[in-house]
Design an enzyme around this catalytic site. Sequence first.
Site, PDB file in Angstrom:
ATOM      1  CG  ASP A 163     -10.285  -7.906 -41.273  1.00 31.24           C
ATOM      2  OD1 ASP A 163     -10.599  -9.099 -41.520  1.00 31.24           O
ATOM      3  OD2 ASP A 163     -11.113  -7.133 -40.676  1.00 31.24           O
ATOM      4  CG  ASN A 414      -3.430  -0.952 -39.451  1.00 33.55           C
ATOM      5  OD1 ASN A 414      -4.143  -0.181 -38.643  1.00 33.55           O
ATOM      6  ND2 ASN A 414      -3.979  -2.135 -39.512  1.00 33.55           N
ATOM      7  CD  GLU A 415      -4.684  -3.075 -35.679  1.00 35.12           C
ATOM      8  OE1 GLU A 415      -4.674  -4.253 -35.987  1.00 35.12           O
ATOM      9  OE2 GLU A 415      -5.681  -2.470 -34.838  1.00 35.12           O
ATOM     10  CG  ASN A 468      -6.370   0.891 -35.086  1.00 35.37           C
ATOM     11  OD1 ASN A 468      -6.470   1.882 -35.067  1.00 35.37           O
ATOM     12  ND2 ASN A 468      -5.819   0.102 -36.083  1.00 35.37           N
ATOM     13  CE1 TYR A 470     -12.542  -2.636 -34.098  1.00 34.60           C
ATOM     14  CE2 TYR A 470     -10.222  -2.582 -33.992  1.00 34.60           C
ATOM     15  CZ  TYR A 470     -11.213  -2.339 -34.695  1.00 34.60           C
ATOM     16  OH  TYR A 470     -11.026  -1.920 -35.809  1.00 34.60           O
ATOM     17  CE1 TYR A 474     -12.635  -9.344 -33.681  1.00 31.81           C
ATOM     18  CE2 TYR A 474     -11.498  -6.867 -33.660  1.00 31.81           C
ATOM     19  CZ  TYR A 474     -12.066  -7.955 -34.166  1.00 31.81           C
ATOM     20  OH  TYR A 474     -12.507  -7.916 -35.539  1.00 31.81           O
ATOM     21  CD  GLU A 506      -8.441  -0.166 -37.731  1.00 25.94           C
ATOM     22  OE1 GLU A 506      -9.064  -1.189 -37.057  1.00 25.94           O
ATOM     23  OE2 GLU A 506      -7.535  -0.177 -38.598  1.00 25.94           O
ATOM     24  CD1 TRP A 551     -12.973  -1.856 -38.951  1.00 28.10           C
ATOM     25  CD2 TRP A 551     -11.429  -0.132 -39.405  1.00 28.10           C
ATOM     26  NE1 TRP A 551     -12.106  -2.445 -39.655  1.00 28.10           N
ATOM     27  CE2 TRP A 551     -11.282  -1.360 -40.229  1.00 28.10           C
ATOM     28  CE3 TRP A 551     -10.784   0.936 -40.000  1.00 28.10           C
ATOM     29  CZ2 TRP A 551     -10.393  -1.594 -41.446  1.00 28.10           C
ATOM     30  CZ3 TRP A 551      -9.817   0.816 -41.213  1.00 28.10           C
ATOM     31  CH2 TRP A 551      -9.852  -0.390 -42.044  1.00 28.10           C
ATOM     32  CE  LYS A 570     -14.702  -5.047 -36.057  1.00 27.75           C
ATOM     33  NZ  LYS A 570     -14.351  -6.275 -36.903  1.00 27.75           N
TER      34      LYS A 570
HETATM   35  C1  BDP Z   1      -7.786  -4.034 -36.941  1.00 32.18           C
HETATM   36  C2  BDP Z   1      -7.231  -4.027 -38.202  1.00 32.18           C
HETATM   37  C3  BDP Z   1      -8.539  -3.694 -39.475  1.00 32.18           C
HETATM   38  C4  BDP Z   1      -9.517  -4.702 -39.248  1.00 32.18           C
HETATM   39  C5  BDP Z   1     -10.100  -4.364 -37.858  1.00 32.18           C
HETATM   40  C6  BDP Z   1     -11.326  -5.406 -37.394  1.00 32.18           C
HETATM   41  O1  BDP Z   1      -6.473  -2.509 -38.486  1.00 32.18           O
HETATM   42  O2  BDP Z   1      -7.911  -3.873 -40.598  1.00 32.18           O
HETATM   43  O3  BDP Z   1     -10.486  -4.775 -40.061  1.00 32.18           O
HETATM   44  O4  BDP Z   1      -9.213  -4.582 -36.839  1.00 32.18           O
HETATM   45  O5  BDP Z   1     -10.973  -6.576 -37.038  1.00 32.18           O
HETATM   46  O6  BDP Z   1      -7.211  -4.965 -36.350  1.00 32.18           O
HETATM   47  O7  BDP Z   1     -12.299  -5.185 -37.916  1.00 32.18           O
END
Ligand code: BDP
Length: 603
Positions: A163, A414-415, A468, A470, A474, A506, A551, A570
């Site tokens: 991303d 990462n992820e 990370n 959300y 999300y 994040e 993040w 973000k």
């Molecule tokens: C995570 C990623 C990051 C993205 C973030 C997002 O590690 O690179 O920018 O989500 O969705 O999955 O903002």
Amino acid sequence: MLKPQASETREIVNLDGLYRFKVDFDRSGHRDEWFRAPLDSDLEMGVPASYNDVFPDKAIRDHVGYVWYQRDVRVPRGWAGERIHVRLDSATHEGMVWVDETLVAQHTGGYMPFSADITEHVTPGQVFRLTISVNNELTQATIPPGTITVTEDGRRQQSYLHDFYNYAGLHRSVWLFSTPSVTVDDITVVTGFEASAGSVEYSIATAGGTGSETVTVSLRDADGAEVTHADGVRGTLTIADVVLWKPGAAYLYSLTAEIRDGGRLLDSYTLPVGVRTVEVHGKEFLINGEPFYFTGFGMHEDHVAIGKGHSNAQMVNDFQLLDWVGANSFRTSHYPYAEEVMEFADRHGIVVIDETAAVGLHLGFGAVFGGIAKKTYVEGGVDANTAANHRQAISELVARDKNHPSVVIWSIANEPNGSEEGAREYFAPLAELTRRLDPTRPVGYVNVMFDTPDKELLGDLFDVVLLNRYYGWYVNNGDLETAEQSLEKELREWDAKYGKPMIMTEYGPDTMPGFHSIYEQPWSEEYQAAFLAMYHRVFDRVDAMVGEQVWNFADFQTSNGIMRVDGNKKGVFTRDRRPKPAAYALRKRWTALAGTKNTTSEA
Ligand code: BDP
């Protein structure tokens, strides 16, 4: 891997500036050997910078393939008898370098330096033509990976699973430098302390000698006074009344390695050294034996117009804002940053989680957005080719950054997909490699939200849990109450499963500057502040949490997509580094935290 420097025995010339520039639209540059003559183009390009946003031309911005840079370089006339090298601090993602008509270097991996000894191809006092072709293509074998498709009418299109915008070009400085023929080729330091006595275990690799030379090492304090010295290529220096390198209170000694032949100085190299220890102990992350709590951000090298180009002024501005907001750390999401950044962090006591460019190693991600779920660890996916490049990425990162006191954790991906068959087989050797290359620092990988503790297969291979999450974005979008429950429940499950220190690497919602809502609507500035406050309440209830990195530090450019409006929003700062209200809330929390959780040495 030593960064070039000027010393009593070495010289260095910066080759940044304007280059002739040509986009290789029809992929003819190599076939037609463009390095043989001045590039046939009116364009010029500034180095360092990404070229993508510099020209008001969609074809250049979207170009998939090679671009060419060229300039003339005069070798200093005093360099006769020296070894002469050219060094690129990076070429994203692949660089080929010609000196006049000779290919002298080729390197894949867009965020690492490489150099070539060009002594045989140049003459001191004379001019040579330096030509560099840079390829921005990402394939299933590169780190990070990507896919190229060719449209029916022959246009190459690049897609990728990470991303952030696939900026390309010469993002960092280019150098011409000299070394003597017998050199200090590498230095490795490992530091420690007991009571008030510090120790610097050092090992020096030399090159080009006969074996009869002598190596001496001296250590000076920050005022330049010699503290101690020793002979030989390896040993331990002891520092009485050591001043430790601490978060928020950096202190750097300098170690000078010298090679002599009899009384004659052959080479001299000076390395800044911070004396500190890093250790995971139970659920604690210890720096100098004291529990440390990370505050800060996942960042990006990303600015208006210059893209991922390194700019010292922008870098200082970013560090000043980190300081203003009370951050003590950041993660080099999602690739190694310029060496100037690492050195700045060393000098100013900022703690760094240093990450490879292994982002997007999750082919199932597409399904989340209605696409097809693909398996990740299959041939043509994340396979042996990827692993080979991933090994290179880890090896080069450790080689470049091993001596930085600021670096306290290696994040090797990462992820990635961490719950599918094949994940352990892929990651176990990489975790082991990282530890073998550097037994002194904790190793981690950053876990994605789908890989909850009931599914995830990798955590026992690593020293820290990097998450990370959300909830509230999300998932549970706009519902912070449910999000709070889900987040706390999951954190407690991680704690129960591994009992290791956990850092939220994040968390944060997209936030449109200037959009306000009294209903905590997603995208509003109020929602961002409320979202972060909710996470902080939870972190403060879970003992194993040893850090929070929001993040993102600032809004940043991404590829086009229905979830992105001129990039990812973000940021706590906008892309031009203006604070959103959340920045003030963080500032309040993080400055106050310094007195309770140990976020600085003064705590
Ligand atoms: C995570 C990623 C990051 C993205 C973030 C997002 O590690 O690179 O920018 O989500 O969705 O999955 O903002």
